[in-house]
Design a protein around this motif. Structure first.
Motif, mmCIF file in Angstrom:
data_model
loop_
_atom_site.group_PDB
_atom_site.id
_atom_site.type_symbol
_atom_site.label_atom_id
_atom_site.label_comp_id
_atom_site.label_asym_id
_atom_site.label_seq_id
_atom_site.Cartn_x
_atom_site.Cartn_y
_atom_site.Cartn_z
ATOM 1 N N ILE A 144 7.034 -15.740 5.931
ATOM 2 C CA ILE A 144 6.866 -14.947 4.715
ATOM 3 C C ILE A 144 6.375 -15.816 3.559
ATOM 4 O O ILE A 144 5.446 -15.444 2.825
ATOM 5 N N LEU A 145 6.971 -16.991 3.405
ATOM 6 C CA LEU A 145 6.599 -17.865 2.283
ATOM 7 C C LEU A 145 5.146 -18.322 2.382
ATOM 8 O O LEU A 145 4.423 -18.344 1.386
ATOM 9 N N ASP A 146 4.705 -18.659 3.594
ATOM 10 C CA ASP A 146 3.314 -19.110 3.776
ATOM 11 C C ASP A 146 2.316 -17.989 3.556
ATOM 12 O O ASP A 146 1.165 -18.232 3.189
ATOM 13 N N ASN A 147 2.750 -16.740 3.798
ATOM 14 C CA ASN A 147 1.839 -15.600 3.678
ATOM 15 C C ASN A 147 2.061 -14.791 2.404
ATOM 16 O O ASN A 147 1.505 -13.694 2.257
ATOM 17 N N LYS A 148 2.835 -15.346 1.472
ATOM 18 C CA LYS A 148 3.115 -14.649 0.208
ATOM 19 C C LYS A 148 1.831 -14.197 -0.514
ATOM 20 O O LYS A 148 1.794 -13.086 -1.058
ATOM 21 N N PRO A 149 0.754 -15.003 -0.531
ATOM 22 C CA PRO A 149 -0.457 -14.561 -1.240
ATOM 23 C C PRO A 149 -1.113 -13.310 -0.643
ATOM 24 O O PRO A 149 -1.943 -12.678 -1.305
ATOM 25 N N LYS A 150 -0.759 -12.960 0.589
ATOM 26 C CA LYS A 150 -1.363 -11.785 1.221
ATOM 27 C C LYS A 150 -0.768 -10.470 0.710
ATOM 28 O O LYS A 150 -1.351 -9.409 0.922
ATOM 29 N N PHE A 151 0.400 -10.532 0.051
ATOM 30 C CA PHE A 151 1.064 -9.316 -0.414
ATOM 31 C C PHE A 151 0.469 -8.856 -1.737
ATOM 32 O O PHE A 151 0.227 -9.660 -2.642
ATOM 33 N N MET A 152 0.237 -7.552 -1.846
ATOM 34 C CA MET A 152 -0.326 -6.971 -3.056
ATOM 35 C C MET A 152 0.519 -5.756 -3.453
ATOM 36 O O MET A 152 0.688 -4.835 -2.657
ATOM 37 N N LEU A 153 1.074 -5.773 -4.656
ATOM 38 C CA LEU A 153 1.923 -4.680 -5.120
ATOM 39 C C LEU A 153 1.065 -3.630 -5.825
ATOM 40 O O LEU A 153 0.298 -3.961 -6.737
ATOM 41 N N VAL A 154 1.189 -2.377 -5.394
ATOM 42 C CA VAL A 154 0.372 -1.301 -5.958
ATOM 43 C C VAL A 154 1.248 -0.065 -6.203
ATOM 44 O O VAL A 154 2.307 0.090 -5.604
ATOM 45 N N HIS A 155 0.780 0.812 -7.062
ATOM 46 C CA HIS A 155 1.524 2.053 -7.322
ATOM 47 C C HIS A 155 1.184 3.091 -6.259
ATOM 48 O O HIS A 155 0.031 3.250 -5.872
ATOM 49 N N SER A 156 2.204 3.787 -5.775
ATOM 50 C CA SER A 156 1.973 4.949 -4.906
ATOM 51 C C SER A 156 2.919 6.059 -5.366
ATOM 52 O O SER A 156 3.960 5.784 -5.953
ATOM 53 N N SER A 157 2.567 7.302 -5.076
ATOM 54 C CA SER A 157 3.374 8.420 -5.565
ATOM 55 C C SER A 157 4.641 8.627 -4.737
ATOM 56 O O SER A 157 5.583 9.265 -5.183
ATOM 57 N N SER A 158 4.656 8.060 -3.503
ATOM 58 C CA SER A 158 5.835 8.230 -2.638
ATOM 59 C C SER A 158 5.822 7.174 -1.544
ATOM 60 O O SER A 158 4.911 6.352 -1.455
ATOM 61 N N GLY A 159 6.836 7.244 -0.663
ATOM 62 C CA GLY A 159 6.916 6.332 0.472
ATOM 63 C C GLY A 159 6.352 6.940 1.738
ATOM 64 O O GLY A 159 6.498 6.363 2.828
ATOM 65 N N PHE A 160 5.719 8.113 1.607
ATOM 66 C CA PHE A 160 5.167 8.788 2.781
ATOM 67 C C PHE A 160 3.735 8.322 3.079
ATOM 68 O O PHE A 160 3.011 7.863 2.190
ATOM 69 N N LYS A 161 3.341 8.492 4.337
ATOM 70 C CA LYS A 161 2.035 8.003 4.815
ATOM 71 C C LYS A 161 0.871 8.541 3.998
ATOM 72 O O LYS A 161 -0.093 7.822 3.728
ATOM 73 N N HIS A 162 0.954 9.810 3.571
ATOM 74 C CA HIS A 162 -0.197 10.413 2.883
ATOM 75 C C HIS A 162 -0.520 9.713 1.555
ATOM 76 O O HIS A 162 -1.621 9.828 1.026
ATOM 77 N N SER A 163 0.447 8.944 1.018
ATOM 78 C CA SER A 163 0.211 8.234 -0.244
ATOM 79 C C SER A 163 -0.795 7.104 -0.090
ATOM 80 O O SER A 163 -1.354 6.621 -1.077
ATOM 81 N N LEU A 164 -1.003 6.668 1.153
ATOM 82 C CA LEU A 164 -1.958 5.576 1.380
ATOM 83 C C LEU A 164 -3.361 5.976 0.930
ATOM 84 O O LEU A 164 -4.114 5.150 0.412
ATOM 85 N N LYS A 165 -3.702 7.239 1.127
ATOM 86 C CA LYS A 165 -5.053 7.701 0.780
ATOM 87 C C LYS A 165 -5.348 7.498 -0.700
ATOM 88 O O LYS A 165 -6.420 7.024 -1.082
ATOM 89 N N GLU A 166 -4.385 7.848 -1.544
ATOM 90 C CA GLU A 166 -4.605 7.709 -2.992
ATOM 91 C C GLU A 166 -4.754 6.234 -3.380
ATOM 92 O O GLU A 166 -5.545 5.883 -4.261
ATOM 93 N N ILE A 167 -4.005 5.361 -2.686
ATOM 94 C CA ILE A 167 -4.107 3.924 -2.973
ATOM 95 C C ILE A 167 -5.501 3.414 -2.609
ATOM 96 O O ILE A 167 -6.145 2.706 -3.385
ATOM 97 N N LEU A 168 -5.970 3.794 -1.415
ATOM 98 C CA LEU A 168 -7.265 3.292 -0.935
ATOM 99 C C LEU A 168 -8.442 3.936 -1.657
ATOM 100 O O LEU A 168 -9.574 3.478 -1.533
ATOM 101 N N ASN A 169 -8.188 5.005 -2.417
ATOM 102 C CA ASN A 169 -9.250 5.630 -3.208
ATOM 103 C C ASN A 169 -9.410 4.973 -4.571
ATOM 104 O O ASN A 169 -10.293 5.333 -5.343
ATOM 105 N N ASN A 170 -8.542 4.017 -4.863
ATOM 106 C CA ASN A 170 -8.602 3.305 -6.137
ATOM 107 C C ASN A 170 -9.543 2.102 -5.999
ATOM 108 O O ASN A 170 -9.244 1.155 -5.271
ATOM 109 N N PRO A 171 -10.709 2.125 -6.674
ATOM 110 C CA PRO A 171 -11.703 1.040 -6.514
ATOM 111 C C PRO A 171 -11.147 -0.338 -6.842
ATOM 112 O O PRO A 171 -11.513 -1.328 -6.200
#
Length: 267
Positions: free
Chosen positions: A116-143
């Motif tokens: 985890i420590l070696d791969n810390k730079p790979k993590f990206m924190l983003v806003h999503s409307s929920s914890g459900f799968k369909h929220s991924l679409k809104e994230i990936l639609n953000n340029p």
């Protein structure tokens, strides 16, 4: 050829080509996803009962969140292959993602979890409307998010290209581009890092394509680190301007500077 076989194998086992992972979460619920160009795979669903935060019962809520974070943490360790995954999105409403990420890093430090420590730079924190799968679409639609993902995923290639350009300035006898120079370096077993764009594997000239495929195979067999650049990323475009192929050598080969650099690469 082996490049095509690699692509077929990746198609048969989507987890081998999923270089993007996503952890979508809200209090008590999380989905761990792997994302390929063609599909999204749910690898784990975490559902933990967390007592509501009420006056006088804050400790119970915190214990519940700790159990939840631990379950998500274990799901990441189990299902995210950091040798393949280049970017991990962590999305949630509010501050759940930030609190989880802070908890995860503290836990990794406490348990000396180098993965985890070696791969810390790979993590990206983003806003999503929920914890459900369909929220991924809104994230990936953000340029802005997709631009960051592209940069994060290509960071290894970008670093190799920067290293090559620096070598070209400071130790030119260890940095060469063009097919002819790179082939000569490979014949001498001198290649440490091979940089090549995927564009070259799409050549309509089968014989030409075979040359590039054999070069990649030979370089890997001799222990070279092979970086295949996407033509959709600026680093790939830059490499295309340098004939699409370059190499950083293990040792200087000044004699190559006298070799003609003409090759059969596509214009």
């Amino acid at each position: 050829d082996s490049i095509c076989f690699d692509r077929v194998n990746l198609s048969c086992d989507p987890t081998q080509s999923a270089d993007l992972a996503a952890v979508l979460m809200q209090e008590g619920l999380a989905n761990v996803l792997l994302v390929t160009e063609n599909m999204t795979l749910v690898r784990a669903k975490v559902d933990v009962s967390v007592p509501r935060k009420r006056k006088g019962f804050a400790a119970q809520h915190e214990k519940g969140m700790d159990r939840f974070y631990e379950a998500v943490f274990q799901a990441i360790l189990r299902h995210v292959n950091f040798d393949i995954v280049k970017c991990v999105l962590v999305g949630s409403p509010g501050f759940v993602k930030d609190q989880f990420f802070e908890w995860m890093i503290q836990e990794a430090v406490k348990t000396d979890n180098k993965l985890i420590l070696d791969n810390k730079p790979k993590f990206m924190l983003v806003h999503s409307s929920s914890g459900f799968k369909h929220s991924l679409k809104e994230i990936l639609n953000n340029p802005a998010v997709t631009s960051k993902i592209s940069t994060t995923k290509a960071s290894g290639e970008v670093k190799a290209l920067e290293q090559f350009q620096g070598m070209l300035q400071n130790e030119p006898a260890r940095a060469f581009y063009s097919l002819n120079h790179v082939l000569k370096a490979q014949e001498a077993g001198a290649i440490e890092i091979l940089l090549i764009t995927e564009t070259l594997f799409r050549s309509k000239d089968i014989l030409k394509r075979k040359v590039y495929v054999k070069l990649v195979e030979d370089a890997r067999d001799s222990g070279a680190d092979v970086k295949i650049f996407s033509s959709l990323h600026p680093s790939g475009e830059q490499l295309d301007l340098l004939s699409g192929i370059a190499a950083i050598l293990r040792f200087p080969m000044p004699e190559l500077e006298d070799e003609p650099d003409s090759d059969d690469s596509d214009d």
